[in-house]
Design a protein around this motif. Sequence first.
Motif, PDB file in Angstrom:
ATOM      1  N   UNK A 188       8.234 -10.496   3.009  1.00  0.00           N
ATOM      2  CA  UNK A 188       8.384  -9.090   2.650  1.00  0.00           C
ATOM      3  C   UNK A 188       9.842  -8.783   2.364  1.00  0.00           C
ATOM      4  N   UNK A 189      10.095  -7.847   1.465  1.00  0.00           N
ATOM      5  CA  UNK A 189      11.478  -7.391   1.249  1.00  0.00           C
ATOM      6  C   UNK A 189      11.935  -6.548   2.434  1.00  0.00           C
ATOM      7  N   UNK A 190      13.207  -6.283   2.557  1.00  0.00           N
ATOM      8  CA  UNK A 190      13.695  -5.508   3.703  1.00  0.00           C
ATOM      9  C   UNK A 190      13.336  -4.033   3.657  1.00  0.00           C
ATOM     10  N   UNK A 191      12.916  -3.537   2.492  1.00  0.00           N
ATOM     11  CA  UNK A 191      12.660  -2.109   2.343  1.00  0.00           C
ATOM     12  C   UNK A 191      11.490  -1.888   1.404  1.00  0.00           C
ATOM     13  N   UNK A 192      10.552  -1.036   1.824  1.00  0.00           N
ATOM     14  CA  UNK A 192       9.387  -0.741   1.000  1.00  0.00           C
ATOM     15  C   UNK A 192       9.026   0.739   1.095  1.00  0.00           C
ATOM     16  N   UNK A 193       8.796   1.373  -0.049  1.00  0.00           N
ATOM     17  CA  UNK A 193       8.139   2.676  -0.065  1.00  0.00           C
ATOM     18  C   UNK A 193       6.665   2.457   0.224  1.00  0.00           C
ATOM     19  N   UNK A 194       6.062   3.344   1.017  1.00  0.00           N
ATOM     20  CA  UNK A 194       4.634   3.218   1.329  1.00  0.00           C
ATOM     21  C   UNK A 194       3.928   4.546   1.076  1.00  0.00           C
ATOM     22  N   UNK A 195       3.076   4.538   0.076  1.00  0.00           N
ATOM     23  CA  UNK A 195       2.221   5.674  -0.278  1.00  0.00           C
ATOM     24  C   UNK A 195       1.272   5.175  -1.348  1.00  0.00           C
ATOM     25  N   UNK A 196       0.231   5.923  -1.614  1.00  0.00           N
ATOM     26  CA  UNK A 196      -0.593   5.620  -2.776  1.00  0.00           C
ATOM     27  C   UNK A 196       0.212   5.971  -4.026  1.00  0.00           C
ATOM     28  N   UNK A 197      -0.029   5.292  -5.136  1.00  0.00           N
ATOM     29  CA  UNK A 197       0.732   5.592  -6.353  1.00  0.00           C
ATOM     30  C   UNK A 197       0.560   7.047  -6.783  1.00  0.00           C
ATOM     31  N   UNK A 198       1.640   7.627  -7.282  1.00  0.00           N
ATOM     32  CA  UNK A 198       1.564   8.973  -7.829  1.00  0.00           C
ATOM     33  C   UNK A 198       2.073  10.038  -6.887  1.00  0.00           C
ATOM     34  N   UNK A 199       1.915  11.280  -7.332  1.00  0.00           N
ATOM     35  CA  UNK A 199       2.434  12.436  -6.600  1.00  0.00           C
ATOM     36  C   UNK A 199       1.361  13.528  -6.626  1.00  0.00           C
ATOM     37  N   UNK A 200       1.089  14.140  -5.489  1.00  0.00           N
ATOM     38  CA  UNK A 200       0.003  15.103  -5.349  1.00  0.00           C
ATOM     39  C   UNK A 200       0.553  16.489  -5.049  1.00  0.00           C
ATOM     40  N   UNK A 201       0.110  17.487  -5.815  1.00  0.00           N
ATOM     41  CA  UNK A 201       0.490  18.852  -5.477  1.00  0.00           C
ATOM     42  C   UNK A 201      -0.223  19.282  -4.196  1.00  0.00           C
ATOM     43  N   UNK A 233       5.590  -2.138  -3.482  1.00  0.00           N
ATOM     44  CA  UNK A 233       4.495  -2.179  -2.512  1.00  0.00           C
ATOM     45  C   UNK A 233       3.261  -2.844  -3.100  1.00  0.00           C
ATOM     46  N   UNK A 234       2.979  -2.566  -4.369  1.00  0.00           N
ATOM     47  CA  UNK A 234       1.743  -3.070  -4.979  1.00  0.00           C
ATOM     48  C   UNK A 234       1.784  -4.574  -5.267  1.00  0.00           C
ATOM     49  N   UNK A 235       2.864  -5.224  -4.942  1.00  0.00           N
ATOM     50  CA  UNK A 235       2.893  -6.685  -4.962  1.00  0.00           C
ATOM     51  C   UNK A 235       2.189  -7.256  -3.739  1.00  0.00           C
ATOM     52  N   UNK A 236       1.964  -6.409  -2.722  1.00  0.00           N
ATOM     53  CA  UNK A 236       1.388  -6.879  -1.463  1.00  0.00           C
ATOM     54  C   UNK A 236       0.047  -6.244  -1.129  1.00  0.00           C
ATOM     55  N   UNK A 237      -0.337  -5.201  -1.834  1.00  0.00           N
ATOM     56  CA  UNK A 237      -1.597  -4.519  -1.552  1.00  0.00           C
ATOM     57  C   UNK A 237      -2.117  -3.869  -2.829  1.00  0.00           C
ATOM     58  N   UNK A 238      -3.404  -3.587  -2.858  1.00  0.00           N
ATOM     59  CA  UNK A 238      -4.023  -2.940  -4.003  1.00  0.00           C
ATOM     60  C   UNK A 238      -4.553  -1.569  -3.598  1.00  0.00           C
ATOM     61  N   UNK A 239      -4.527  -0.662  -4.543  1.00  0.00           N
ATOM     62  CA  UNK A 239      -5.069   0.669  -4.324  1.00  0.00           C
ATOM     63  C   UNK A 239      -6.186   0.947  -5.319  1.00  0.00           C
ATOM     64  N   UNK A 240      -7.192   1.685  -4.867  1.00  0.00           N
ATOM     65  CA  UNK A 240      -8.228   2.183  -5.766  1.00  0.00           C
ATOM     66  C   UNK A 240      -7.686   3.423  -6.477  1.00  0.00           C
ATOM     67  N   UNK A 241      -8.231   3.721  -7.635  1.00  0.00           N
ATOM     68  CA  UNK A 241      -7.766   4.900  -8.365  1.00  0.00           C
ATOM     69  C   UNK A 241      -7.968   6.169  -7.533  1.00  0.00           C
ATOM     70  N   UNK A 242      -9.041   6.201  -6.734  1.00  0.00           N
ATOM     71  CA  UNK A 242      -9.323   7.386  -5.922  1.00  0.00           C
ATOM     72  C   UNK A 242      -8.284   7.591  -4.821  1.00  0.00           C
ATOM     73  N   UNK A 243      -7.563   6.540  -4.449  1.00  0.00           N
ATOM     74  CA  UNK A 243      -6.534   6.672  -3.413  1.00  0.00           C
ATOM     75  C   UNK A 243      -5.406   7.599  -3.841  1.00  0.00           C
ATOM     76  N   UNK A 244      -5.310   7.841  -5.150  1.00  0.00           N
ATOM     77  CA  UNK A 244      -4.218   8.648  -5.690  1.00  0.00           C
ATOM     78  C   UNK A 244      -4.666  10.013  -6.186  1.00  0.00           C
ATOM     79  N   UNK A 245      -5.883  10.423  -5.854  1.00  0.00           N
ATOM     80  CA  UNK A 245      -6.384  11.728  -6.270  1.00  0.00           C
ATOM     81  C   UNK A 245      -6.511  12.650  -5.066  1.00  0.00           C
ATOM     82  N   UNK A 246      -6.377  13.951  -5.274  1.00  0.00           N
ATOM     83  CA  UNK A 246      -6.541  14.872  -4.140  1.00  0.00           C
ATOM     84  C   UNK A 246      -7.874  14.691  -3.419  1.00  0.00           C
ATOM     85  N   UNK A 247      -8.969  14.566  -4.179  1.00  0.00           N
ATOM     86  CA  UNK A 247     -10.276  14.424  -3.546  1.00  0.00           C
ATOM     87  C   UNK A 247     -10.398  13.096  -2.813  1.00  0.00           C
ATOM     88  N   UNK A 248      -9.873  12.035  -3.416  1.00  0.00           N
ATOM     89  CA  UNK A 248      -9.942  10.735  -2.758  1.00  0.00           C
ATOM     90  C   UNK A 248      -9.169  10.714  -1.451  1.00  0.00           C
TER      91      UNK A 248
END
Length: 258
Positions: A188-201, A233-248
């Motif tokens: 692993x690198x020394x620093x990683x952002x962790x969140x689902x891709x994208x930005x949610x209002x 982060x996505x070099x080490x884990x995968x996200x579903x498209x729903x992980x980045x939606x308000x409803x998901x």
Amino acid sequence: MDLVILGAGGKLARLLRPLFPRKARWFARADVDIHDTAALRVALRDADAVICMAGVTNASAQPLHMNTDIAVRTLDAAQDVSAGRVILLSSAAVYGVTAGVCTEDGPTAPNSEYGKAKLVMESAAAQHPHPNTVLRLGNVAGADAILAGWVPGFRLDQLPDGSTPCRSYIGPNALARTLLQLSEATALPPLLNVAAPGCIQMGALLDAARLEWRPKPAAAATIPSVNLDTTRLRMFTEFKSSDSTPMGIVEDWQNRQS
């Protein structure tokens, strides 16, 4: 694989523990006081990886500079017993008012004492000889001020353009999976952002959860957007498209027993 998780009594750990995809050894302060060096060494002995969720927030009785002390004590003990990599939790708060997409190698500009304290902790971890990775964690549904902090009559900042503040989010199930995958990664690198891709209002998140809210004019100190770059982060884990939606994200939060 022997995985040790410290800070089991904290808000985030209590949210994640029932969801965690595999067995781990969880320790709360009542089990192991991080300031008890001997006890901490015993807890970390034979650990292939350590996730330290212990920390101090604005709501804690302890001063914020204790975040650095907790991190260093954990790293010292891990080194003493030859434990595996230590994963430490920092926060997207270190970016503060940074404009645009926030990258791990880009600027930081914390505008809160909490964000400043986490940045100091990151610096101490970067200088420590024991292998470690610091996670700059975005908003976690269920451990946040919006979904978890909602009450009837909830009021939310509204920006001059009519939008509400935008944040990088992750659901608790998605975060539990991500933490496990990171703990099992060989490099692993020394620093990683962790969140689902994208930005949610935030307003969209409340709407998806069918939680009523009323707008209020945003204060001058309101940060319009904290959008974490998750490319690394996505070099080490995968996200579903729903992980980045308000409803998901809401469904992940509501389905806390999956």
